[in-house]
Design a protein around this motif. Structure first.
Motif, short mmCIF file in Angstrom:
data_model
loop_
_atom_site.label_atom_id
_atom_site.label_comp_id
_atom_site.label_asym_id
_atom_site.label_seq_id
_atom_site.Cartn_x
_atom_site.Cartn_y
_atom_site.Cartn_z
N SER A 131 0.68 -1.04 0.01
CA SER A 131 -0.06 0.03 0.21
C SER A 131 0.77 1.47 -0.03
O SER A 131 0.27 2.25 -0.55
CB SER A 131 -0.80 -0.05 1.30
OG SER A 131 -1.72 -1.16 1.30
N GLY A 132 1.88 1.28 0.51
CA GLY A 132 2.78 2.48 0.60
C GLY A 132 3.76 2.60 -0.72
O GLY A 132 4.62 3.70 -0.58
N SER A 133 3.64 1.72 -1.58
CA SER A 133 4.81 1.82 -2.39
C SER A 133 3.96 2.14 -4.08
O SER A 133 4.74 1.98 -5.09
CB SER A 133 5.51 0.52 -2.65
OG SER A 133 4.70 -0.58 -3.13
#
Length: 353
Positions: A131-133
């Motif tokens: 989700s953070g990339s």
């Protein structure tokens, strides 16, 4: 039925195709702390881990790989984030797989150098999207972080490698949200035949992580999706391996070690079943016997469950009946239950080996 994906090898561990579903975990010490990393990897192996991963944050970490591999047996995955020079150094020092996203490296020339180095040494690459990339462009296009944006990000990373004629790939599309994670892997599985690394990222502390991972990973494996798994737990990575083994055993996808069946206890329980189960589990953790063991403290369900297992104890009123292959073989006092059952299991373990 499990989807048959393309097969790759991380060291000597096959992933995809007909290879058994493998268990992975990650070391927690700085990789240049060779002594502690080696101990942790060897402890992971003893617990049943198949592949170990370590973060490579600087050149000292990369150079430590060759020394670590001299003292360990598990395939070593080097986790790289942005520095292509660290990826090249990890390959040079003998890593068995790179975990990195081509889009994070920068220019295509840098990516190509990594790809050529991996080709030369037959080292696979794991694309790890979470989700953070995800890039802002993809987030905007798919209206946020969701299953579609995770899959689109993964496919974009895959194309970078395929355009360089590199196909020795495995992929993860992890999310801390279980529904998003399940949907993303299902969508990705329908779009490609690369082996998939399953996991719920940042799943949290032990109990929360166990629930999230069991639902997320278990649902996909039941659908036939997934080739290798990591249970993410905040804390001791040994617990990750234990949890992963339990998930695979519950789905009959792994059979090494004991499968202990025990009742949750109620007012019908007249022995200290919790203590008995804990002691049996502790005293048999090193046994390699493949067997179902029922430890029951209920006079209603106990005899039936014990007879259905390979080995069983049905205990009540200070006594225990020991079953083997559905037949009663011994009656013992409550204080003798643990040692009697463990002795029988150890004898069976010797006979199997």
């Amino acid at each position: 039925m499990r989807k048959k994906t393309r097969q790759i090898f991380v060291g000597d561990v096959g992933i995809g195709a007909n290879s058994p579903i493998s268990i992975q975990s990650m070391t927690t010490f700085k990789t240049s702390d060779i002594e502690n990393v080696v101990k942790q990897i060897n402890d992971l192996e003893k617990a049943g881990c198949d592949i170990s991963r370590s973060a490579i944050n600087d050149m000292d970490d990369a150079k430590a790989i060759s020394k670590i591999k001299e003292m360990t047996n598990l395939p070593f995955v080097a986790d790289i984030q942005f520095d292509y020079k660290l990826a090249l150094a990890a390959v040079e020092n003998g890593c068995d797989c790179l975990r990195y996203n081509p889009g994070n490296i920068g220019s295509s020339d840098k990516v190509k150098k990594i790809v050529e180095a991996c080709k030369d040494k037959n080292i696979p690459i794991r694309i790890g999207v979470n989700s953070g990339s995800i890039s802002k462009e993809i987030i905007d296009k798919f209206h946020g972080v969701n299953a579609d944006s995770l899959v689109a990000s993964a496919m974009e990373e895959i194309k970078i490698l395929e355009d360089m004629d590199f196909y020795d790939i495995k992929i993860s599309v992890k999310s801390s949200d279980v529904n998003t994670m399940i949907d993303a892997y299902r969508k990705l599985s329908a779009l490609c035949d690369y082996p998939l690394h399953l996991g719920v990222t940042e799943a949290g502390p032990l109990y929360q992580a166990l629930v999230k991972s069991s639902i997320g990973i278990g649902s996909l494996l039941k659908d036939g999706v997934g080739d290798t798994i990591r249970v993410s737990i905040t804390g001791d990575p040994i617990e990750e391996v234990k949890a992963a083994k339990a998930i695979l055993k519950a789905l009959n996808l792994r059979s090494d070690g004991l499968d202990i069946v025990s009742c949750p206890t109620c007012s019908r329980t007249s022995v200290d079943l919790e203590k008995i189960v804990e002691e049996v589990e502790k005293k048999t953790e090193d046994l390699k016997i493949n067997a179902k063991v029922a430890i029951m403290g209920c006079p209603v369900n106990g005899p039936g469950e014990s007879k259905e297992a390979d080995y069983g104890i049905s205990a009540a009123n200070g006594m225990g009946f020991l079953f083997k292959d559905g037949k009663t073989i011994k009656k013992v006092k409550e204080e003798e239950i643990v040692d009697t059952l463990v002795d029988v299991l150890k004898e069976s373990n010797l006979n199997e080996n």
